[in-house]
Design a protein around this motif. Structure first.
Motif, PDB file in Angstrom:
ATOM      1  N   UNK A 200     -17.513 -48.176  -5.032  1.00 15.98           N
ATOM      2  CA  UNK A 200     -16.557 -47.080  -5.211  1.00 15.98           C
ATOM      3  C   UNK A 200     -16.952 -45.883  -4.368  1.00 15.98           C
ATOM      4  N   UNK A 201     -18.246 -45.594  -4.325  1.00 19.51           N
ATOM      5  CA  UNK A 201     -18.731 -44.486  -3.494  1.00 19.51           C
ATOM      6  C   UNK A 201     -18.398 -44.748  -2.031  1.00 19.51           C
ATOM      7  N   UNK A 202     -18.637 -45.977  -1.581  1.00 17.26           N
ATOM      8  CA  UNK A 202     -18.340 -46.350  -0.200  1.00 17.26           C
ATOM      9  C   UNK A 202     -16.861 -46.191   0.102  1.00 17.26           C
ATOM     10  N   UNK A 203     -16.001 -46.661  -0.771  1.00 20.92           N
ATOM     11  CA  UNK A 203     -14.560 -46.635  -0.526  1.00 20.92           C
ATOM     12  C   UNK A 203     -14.019 -45.210  -0.470  1.00 20.92           C
ATOM     13  N   UNK A 204     -14.454 -44.366  -1.393  1.00 16.89           N
ATOM     14  CA  UNK A 204     -13.960 -42.990  -1.417  1.00 16.89           C
ATOM     15  C   UNK A 204     -14.364 -42.255  -0.144  1.00 16.89           C
ATOM     16  N   UNK A 302      -7.329 -32.525  -0.195  1.00 18.05           N
ATOM     17  CA  UNK A 302      -6.239 -33.088  -0.994  1.00 18.05           C
ATOM     18  C   UNK A 302      -6.399 -34.593  -1.161  1.00 18.05           C
ATOM     19  N   UNK A 303      -6.792 -35.251  -0.069  1.00 16.40           N
ATOM     20  CA  UNK A 303      -7.011 -36.692  -0.126  1.00 16.40           C
ATOM     21  C   UNK A 303      -8.166 -37.037  -1.063  1.00 16.40           C
ATOM     22  N   UNK A 304      -9.232 -36.262  -0.960  1.00 24.59           N
ATOM     23  CA  UNK A 304     -10.395 -36.502  -1.810  1.00 24.59           C
ATOM     24  C   UNK A 304     -10.061 -36.256  -3.272  1.00 24.59           C
ATOM     25  N   UNK A 310      -8.796 -40.219  -8.839  1.00 28.52           N
ATOM     26  CA  UNK A 310      -8.360 -41.428  -9.544  1.00 28.52           C
ATOM     27  C   UNK A 310      -9.495 -42.434  -9.683  1.00 28.52           C
ATOM     28  N   UNK A 311     -10.311 -42.546  -8.640  1.00 30.97           N
ATOM     29  CA  UNK A 311     -11.442 -43.480  -8.696  1.00 30.97           C
ATOM     30  C   UNK A 311     -12.421 -43.084  -9.787  1.00 30.97           C
ATOM     31  N   UNK A 312     -12.734 -41.802  -9.860  1.00 26.35           N
ATOM     32  CA  UNK A 312     -13.642 -41.314 -10.909  1.00 26.35           C
ATOM     33  C   UNK A 312     -13.031 -41.559 -12.286  1.00 26.35           C
ATOM     34  N   UNK A 313     -11.722 -41.331 -12.402  1.00 27.53           N
ATOM     35  CA  UNK A 313     -11.062 -41.549 -13.694  1.00 27.53           C
ATOM     36  C   UNK A 313     -11.127 -43.021 -14.090  1.00 27.53           C
ATOM     37  N   UNK A 314     -10.843 -43.925 -13.142  1.00 30.10           N
ATOM     38  CA  UNK A 314     -10.905 -45.353 -13.443  1.00 30.10           C
ATOM     39  C   UNK A 314     -12.299 -45.738 -13.926  1.00 30.10           C
ATOM     40  N   UNK A 315     -13.309 -45.191 -13.264  1.00 32.09           N
ATOM     41  CA  UNK A 315     -14.692 -45.519 -13.628  1.00 32.09           C
ATOM     42  C   UNK A 315     -15.040 -44.985 -15.018  1.00 32.09           C
ATOM     43  N   UNK A 316     -14.708 -43.711 -15.266  1.00 33.44           N
ATOM     44  CA  UNK A 316     -15.035 -43.108 -16.564  1.00 33.44           C
ATOM     45  C   UNK A 316     -14.250 -43.774 -17.697  1.00 33.44           C
ATOM     46  N   UNK A 317     -12.983 -44.093 -17.437  1.00 35.35           N
ATOM     47  CA  UNK A 317     -12.180 -44.760 -18.468  1.00 35.35           C
ATOM     48  C   UNK A 317     -12.758 -46.129 -18.802  1.00 35.35           C
TER      49      UNK A 317
END
Length: 396
Positions: A200-204, A302-304, A310-317
């Protein structure tokens, strides 16, 4: 003519630039993922061997029968028969006499050879013989004792349950925890949380740097000043985001398969491959979202905020939803209300519990359509990102 066609749909110089600029990060993330895969695999094998062991329930019952006969004979005759004396003595005459007498008084079939076989079977378990003997001593001591107030018979199990209840721990919780499949829980945590975090870190980082970061920094103006079309730029960067995670996860999968053959006697290769295929499709769905955000946005922040948020939200959820999963709720360690978070993240479409049934007699194939949804999300996001980048006004 061939060069113009290549420039229109795919740019080799641009893909080489993507590889070069992200090579170090890609190697580091891949090494981290491979190391985590091997370590988790080894840890799971240790937990499996620790919780598995041999089923010696029958042998334990037989052993306690022999100890009870020894203890009863000692009380009646004043002898000192014991396990230690049995294994250290060369003369088995007294033990044979006691066992033959007991056989004559009951329908039991006791013998010195059978006791030796029972001891050998108990030695295959993870519990020492001394522990079994100590437990028997408590059981034997309490077998003739009654509660001074209730008058009920006292036993070790009730004593332990009562002690836990005074500490606020229910006996049901202890029972559920002892029966919990820690290997399955660790596998779920690895594939949906720990193992995918480096990816996820790589993709973001990469999705943001490939598109909008170049627009924001002004380097995209140089790229588009060459014969390379916008279509080629968008497709080339998308191809990198598709191929790079595939290679990284393929290396991780290979490390898992190789370490599994070293650690385990039997390896379900299909299950491992499908598990990492699911990890790849989940990664691509998130990569597609980050890519689309990078194509739609004109500023890097804005992109970040969109893709990274969303990536952080998916991970935390996923992390919070884990404590609402059936496996943890059933043990009393989870909260059923937290299961709602599993419905608020696409990570739940990577159903590792269903995939883990591969190789068993009852395969849960619901993981197939869920992985199909992840594939559709990835495709739609990539296409939307490419189309948007081709049409939007760039602040060049």
């Amino acid at each position: 003519m061939d060069e113009n066609k290549t420039t229109k749909f795919f740019s080799k110089p641009l893909i080489m630039q993507d590889i070069k600029s992200n090579l170090v990060l890609m190697i580091i993330i891949t090494l981290v993922m491979c190391l985590m895969s091997v370590v988790i695999n080894y840890a799971s094998s240790m937990m499996g061997s620790g919780n598995g062991g041999e089923d010696v329930t029958d042998a334990q019952t037989d052993f306690y029968s022999y100890l009870y006969i020894m203890a009863s004979y000692n009380e009646a005759m004043g002898t000192e028969l014991s396990y230690d004396d049995f294994v250290s003595s060369d003369d088995m005459t007294l033990y044979e006499t006691v066992f033959d007498f007991t056989n004559g008084q009951s329908d039991m079939d006791l013998s010195v050879d059978d006791l030796n076989a029972t001891i050998s079977e108990l030695e295959t378990s993870d519990v020492s013989i001394e522990t079994y003997i100590r437990e028997f001593e408590y059981v034997y001591a309490l077998s003739s004792v009654q509660g001074c107030f209730s008058g009920d018979d006292l036993d070790v199990e009730d004593m332990m349950n009562t002690m836990f209840e005074t500490m606020g721990v229910s006996s049901d919780l202890i029972s559920n925890m002892s029966n919990m499949d820690m290997t399955s829980l660790m596998s779920t945590m690895y594939f949906t949380i720990m193992g995918i975090l480096p990816m996820l870190i790589f993709l973001v980082v990469v999705a943001n740097s490939l598109m909008v970061n170049q627009v924001d920094s002004g380097s995209m103006a140089f790229v588009l000043s060459t014969p390379t079309k916008r279509n080629a730029v968008a497709i080339t960067h998308a191809v990198y985001l598709i191929v790079a995670p595939f290679l990284m996860i393929a290396c991780t999968c290979a490390a898992r398969v190789i370490s599994s053959f070293i650690i385990y006697e039997e390896v379900e290769v299909t299950r491992i491959i499908v598990s990492y295929l699911g990890m790849y499709l989940l990664s691509e769905a998130i990569a597609g979202i980050c890519y689309a955000g990078s194509c739609f946005a004109s500023l890097s922040r804005d992109s970040m905020a969109f893709g990274g948020g969303l990536t952080v939200w998916f991970f935390l959820a996923s992390l919070i939803g884990l404590f609402g999963s059936d496996s943890l709720v059933s043990t009393g360690m989870g909260v059923e209300e937290l299961s709602v978070f599993n419905k608020l993240t696409i990570s739940s479409l990577f159903d590792i519990d269903a995939i883990s049934t591969i190789g068993t007699s009852s395969v849960d194939d619901t993981f197939i359509w869920k992985l199909g949804v992840l594939f559709v999300i990835a495709v739609v996001c990539y296409i939307a990102g490419i189309v948007r980048f081709k049409r939007k006004d760039l602040p060049l």
